[in-house]
Design a protein around this motif. Sequence first.
Motif, short mmCIF file in Angstrom:
data_model
loop_
_atom_site.label_atom_id
_atom_site.label_comp_id
_atom_site.label_asym_id
_atom_site.label_seq_id
_atom_site.Cartn_x
_atom_site.Cartn_y
_atom_site.Cartn_z
N UNK A 158 0.61 -0.77 0.16
CA UNK A 158 0.32 -0.02 0.22
C UNK A 158 0.84 1.00 0.10
N UNK A 159 0.51 2.37 -0.87
CA UNK A 159 1.42 3.58 -1.30
C UNK A 159 1.04 4.56 -0.01
N UNK A 160 1.70 5.51 -0.18
CA UNK A 160 1.12 6.82 0.85
C UNK A 160 -0.05 7.32 0.52
N UNK A 161 -0.58 7.32 -0.44
CA UNK A 161 -1.14 7.94 -0.64
C UNK A 161 -3.31 7.00 0.00
N UNK A 162 -3.18 6.40 -0.40
CA UNK A 162 -3.83 4.88 0.01
C UNK A 162 -4.11 5.01 1.23
N UNK A 163 -3.08 4.51 1.95
CA UNK A 163 -3.28 5.35 3.92
C UNK A 163 -3.24 6.26 3.71
N UNK A 164 -2.95 7.20 3.19
CA UNK A 164 -3.23 9.15 3.90
C UNK A 164 -5.21 9.18 3.90
N UNK A 165 -5.60 8.26 2.79
CA UNK A 165 -6.76 8.04 1.86
C UNK A 165 -8.24 7.10 2.87
N UNK A 166 -7.25 6.47 3.51
CA UNK A 166 -7.73 5.72 4.73
C UNK A 166 -8.25 6.09 6.43
N UNK A 167 -7.03 6.46 6.53
CA UNK A 167 -6.59 7.14 7.86
C UNK A 167 -7.77 8.74 7.74
N UNK A 168 -7.81 9.22 6.58
CA UNK A 168 -8.56 10.53 6.42
C UNK A 168 -10.44 9.87 6.80
N UNK A 169 -10.38 8.90 6.48
CA UNK A 169 -11.68 8.09 5.96
C UNK A 169 -12.08 8.31 7.53
N UNK A 170 -11.48 7.43 8.35
CA UNK A 170 -11.90 7.02 9.47
C UNK A 170 -11.49 7.98 10.51
N UNK A 171 -11.16 8.74 10.19
CA UNK A 171 -11.18 10.37 10.86
C UNK A 171 -12.49 11.14 10.81
N UNK A 172 -12.49 11.13 9.59
CA UNK A 172 -13.93 11.80 9.30
C UNK A 172 -15.39 11.00 10.05
N UNK A 173 -15.01 9.79 9.73
CA UNK A 173 -16.12 8.48 10.50
C UNK A 173 -16.16 8.78 12.38
N UNK A 174 -15.26 8.71 12.45
CA UNK A 174 -14.94 8.81 14.24
C UNK A 174 -15.21 10.55 14.14
N UNK A 175 -15.20 11.85 14.34
CA UNK A 175 -15.80 12.40 14.03
C UNK A 175 -16.74 12.67 13.78
N UNK A 176 -17.67 12.32 12.78
CA UNK A 176 -19.28 11.88 12.55
C UNK A 176 -19.63 11.30 14.73
N UNK A 177 -19.34 10.27 14.02
CA UNK A 177 -20.21 9.62 14.79
C UNK A 177 -20.30 10.24 16.38
N UNK A 178 -19.40 10.91 16.92
CA UNK A 178 -18.90 11.48 17.97
C UNK A 178 -19.78 12.75 17.78
N UNK A 179 -19.76 13.21 16.92
CA UNK A 179 -20.66 14.75 16.99
C UNK A 179 -22.31 13.88 17.03
N UNK A 180 -22.81 12.39 16.51
CA UNK A 180 -23.71 12.62 16.32
C UNK A 180 -24.69 12.07 18.08
N UNK A 181 -23.95 11.07 19.27
CA UNK A 181 -23.96 10.76 20.58
C UNK A 181 -23.54 12.16 20.95
N UNK A 182 -23.39 12.79 20.71
CA UNK A 182 -23.04 14.50 22.07
C UNK A 182 -24.67 15.27 20.83
#
Length: 103
Positions: free
Chosen positions: A1-25
């Motif tokens: 896996x190259x750096x671009x794919x890792x970055x995209x996966x990381x950003x998607x996971x951060x976005x999902x975590x932030x949305x889950x946090x906002x929806x719970x709060x």
Amino acid sequence: MDLEQVTIIFLVLVFIAAELYRSVRAHRGVIVSFQDQGPLSAILPVQAVSVRLQDGHEVTAQLNGCTACLGRLKVGDEVRVSNCSDGYVVDLPWIRKGTCSGS
């Protein structure tokens, strides 16, 4: 896996975590009224609205102009309200409950 794919996966996971946090709060509520801010409403991109939360309490929240435009919000629409350091802020829920008005 190259750096671009890792970055995209990381950003998607951060976005999902932030949305889950906002929806719970956040709290769900219904817009009861838009508060008239007089001549300031033409200048400021933020409008005050009254929102009745599911527990029956009514709060005044700030509605960003972009959120209002994207959601085409009106009295009776369901919104998500978060309590921030500046007070309550209106956000659009991803999934709206209730009946469709046909618009």
